[in-house]
Design a protein around this motif. Structure first.
Motif, mmCIF file in Angstrom:
data_model
loop_
_atom_site.group_PDB
_atom_site.id
_atom_site.type_symbol
_atom_site.label_atom_id
_atom_site.label_comp_id
_atom_site.label_asym_id
_atom_site.label_seq_id
_atom_site.Cartn_x
_atom_site.Cartn_y
_atom_site.Cartn_z
ATOM 1 N N GLU A 165 20.895 -16.071 111.562
ATOM 2 C CA GLU A 165 21.492 -17.403 111.524
ATOM 3 C C GLU A 165 20.434 -18.511 111.520
ATOM 4 O O GLU A 165 20.783 -19.686 111.417
ATOM 5 N N PHE A 166 19.179 -18.139 111.628
ATOM 6 C CA PHE A 166 18.106 -19.125 111.705
ATOM 7 C C PHE A 166 17.247 -19.188 110.446
ATOM 8 O O PHE A 166 16.616 -20.210 110.181
ATOM 9 N N ILE A 167 17.216 -18.117 109.678
ATOM 10 C CA ILE A 167 16.226 -18.049 108.599
ATOM 11 C C ILE A 167 16.526 -19.015 107.453
ATOM 12 O O ILE A 167 15.617 -19.373 106.701
ATOM 13 N N ASN A 168 17.770 -19.466 107.332
ATOM 14 C CA ASN A 168 18.100 -20.417 106.267
ATOM 15 C C ASN A 168 18.237 -21.852 106.766
ATOM 16 O O ASN A 168 18.570 -22.749 105.990
ATOM 17 N N GLU A 193 8.273 -13.437 110.117
ATOM 18 C CA GLU A 193 8.249 -12.538 108.963
ATOM 19 C C GLU A 193 8.654 -13.255 107.682
ATOM 20 O O GLU A 193 8.125 -12.961 106.599
ATOM 21 N N THR A 194 9.592 -14.190 107.814
ATOM 22 C CA THR A 194 10.128 -14.847 106.618
ATOM 23 C C THR A 194 9.464 -16.195 106.336
ATOM 24 O O THR A 194 9.340 -16.589 105.178
ATOM 25 N N SER A 195 9.061 -16.901 107.398
ATOM 26 C CA SER A 195 8.451 -18.235 107.248
ATOM 27 C C SER A 195 7.326 -18.380 108.276
ATOM 28 O O SER A 195 7.485 -19.063 109.291
ATOM 29 N N PRO A 196 6.183 -17.744 108.025
ATOM 30 C CA PRO A 196 5.121 -17.708 109.032
ATOM 31 C C PRO A 196 4.551 -19.067 109.408
ATOM 32 O O PRO A 196 3.937 -19.210 110.481
ATOM 33 N N LEU A 287 14.276 -27.693 115.634
ATOM 34 C CA LEU A 287 15.511 -26.954 115.917
ATOM 35 C C LEU A 287 15.408 -26.432 117.341
ATOM 36 O O LEU A 287 14.487 -25.683 117.673
ATOM 37 N N ALA A 288 16.321 -26.867 118.199
ATOM 38 C CA ALA A 288 16.314 -26.456 119.608
ATOM 39 C C ALA A 288 17.557 -25.622 119.913
ATOM 40 O O ALA A 288 18.669 -25.982 119.520
ATOM 41 N N ILE A 289 17.346 -24.529 120.615
ATOM 42 C CA ILE A 289 18.457 -23.662 121.003
ATOM 43 C C ILE A 289 19.087 -24.202 122.286
ATOM 44 O O ILE A 289 18.395 -24.472 123.266
ATOM 45 N N VAL A 290 20.414 -24.358 122.262
ATOM 46 C CA VAL A 290 21.196 -24.765 123.437
ATOM 47 C C VAL A 290 21.920 -23.518 123.942
ATOM 48 O O VAL A 290 22.951 -23.125 123.386
ATOM 49 N N PRO A 291 21.391 -22.857 124.983
ATOM 50 C CA PRO A 291 21.940 -21.557 125.390
ATOM 51 C C PRO A 291 23.351 -21.599 125.958
ATOM 52 O O PRO A 291 24.122 -20.658 125.779
ATOM 53 N N ASP A 292 23.691 -22.677 126.696
ATOM 54 C CA ASP A 292 25.016 -22.679 127.307
ATOM 55 C C ASP A 292 25.515 -24.098 127.525
ATOM 56 O O ASP A 292 24.833 -25.082 127.226
#
Length: 336
Positions: A165-168, A193-196, A287-292
């Motif tokens: 869900e992150f690679i694009n 691996e995809t966008s070093p 891009l920041a992950i919001v865990p909960d």
């Protein structure tokens, strides 16, 4: 499996923040993991731990699932335990809000509270000690310890599923609270691996020992560790920051009032770090992950009496928040 709750995991939405704390001409995307069925990224982790453990024969019918938890993983383990027909035992500590404990019990989990702090002033090591003692001393039952901290199925699931869900997504850098390291390592490995060239930045709370040996108690729940988990692979993390309670809690409250987003404390570690990068580098998109969700902490970081009881100085203006963020230091990550 067509009607299984696991099918509701993932494909969580994003929202873009602009203006205010975000420098002009730049943007910060938030990945809102509280849109998972049990309101946190730990739904992904829990399902991965149980799915792979069942497939490999490590988790068998009749086993009691046991885990040490500071909140969210326990909810997910309890939910999936109920769905899959497993008894569950959750070892917790006094930092956990009663509403979360009630949720565990609603799913049928047995709850064991550990009141003794470890040498760092926190409870993680004593919780794990209690898990081990329960397993060792109960000869009438067979236990399966999911062990989110050291079980590599944690990062395996996030690498094989969450990372897709992150690679694009369009971003120059990713920030996330580290915690057990499973979700950040799994996602970061795929991104590298995809966008070093995309930068990966870990965020931790002051008092945790993941990146630095800063042993002290802290208030932000669901973040930090008293040791370096084997699920953390520092080779995939470029930089890190250490965020104090004052900033983390102040930022949660500020974001709720100014942006209409109710987030948990671990999200503010990630967001504060991302804003620091946007303010002090040429990076344009974070891009920041919001865990909960912050609804887990309505009786804590969003409660005025709790704030007073903990003697927290809340920064409430944009200027004060920015001052605290500017004081953060970004450091290179090394596996030492």
């Amino acid at each position: 499996m067509d009607n299984h709750m696991s099918n509701l995991i993932g494909n969580t939405p994003t929202v873009i923040l602009k203006g205010g704390l975000i420098p002009e001409g730049k943007e910060l995307t938030l990945k809102l993991e509280y849109f998972n069925p049990n309101f946190s990224i730990k739904d992904r982790t829990a399902w991965g731990l149980l799915k792979y453990s069942k497939e490999t024969g490590l988790l068998k019918d009749g086993d009691i699932i046991i885990e040490s938890t500071s909140g969210n993983l326990g909810k997910s383990i309890a939910m999936f335990g109920a769905i899959e027909g497993f008894r569950t035992k959750l070892v917790i500590d006094p930092k956990l809000d009663q509403s979360v404990i009630n949720l565990y019990k609603a799913y049928g989990s047995e709850v064991i509270v550990v009141n003794e702090k470890d040498e760092s002033g926190n409870y993680q090591k004593t919780r794990i000690k209690k898990v081990k003692s329960i397993i060792d001393e109960d000869s009438t039952n067979t236990y399966f310890w999911t062990n989110q901290y050291e079980n590599t199925f944690n990062q395996k699931y996030h690498y094989e599923h969450t990372s897709l869900e992150f690679i694009n997504e369009e971003f120059d850098f990713l920030t996330s609270a580290v915690s057990t390291g499973g979700h950040l390592t799994g996602i970061a490995k795929r991104i590298k691996e995809t966008s070093p060239d995309k930068m990966i930045i870990g965020a931790d709370v002051l008092g945790s020992c993941i990146f630095e040996n800063n042993k002290q108690s802290y208030l932000v729940n669901g973040a930090g560790l008293a040791w370096k988990s084997s699920n953390i692979n520092f080779n995939y993390i470029d930089l890190y920051s250490i965020v104090p309670d004052e900033l983390a809690i102040s930022l949660c409250r500020y974001i709720a009032k100014e942006y209409g987003l109710l987030i948990g404390g671990s999200a503010s570690l990630s967001i504060a770090t991302a804003i620091k990068v946007l303010r002090k580098s040429d990076k344009q998109r974070g891009l920041a992950i919001v865990p909960d969700t912050g609804t887990n902490y309505l009786n804590q970081i969003y409660d005025e009496e709790w704030i007073k009881s903990k003697n927290i100085n809340i920064a409430s203006t944009e200027e004060d928040i920015i001052t605290l963020i500017d004081n953060l230091r970004l450091k290179e990550c090394s596996d030492e």
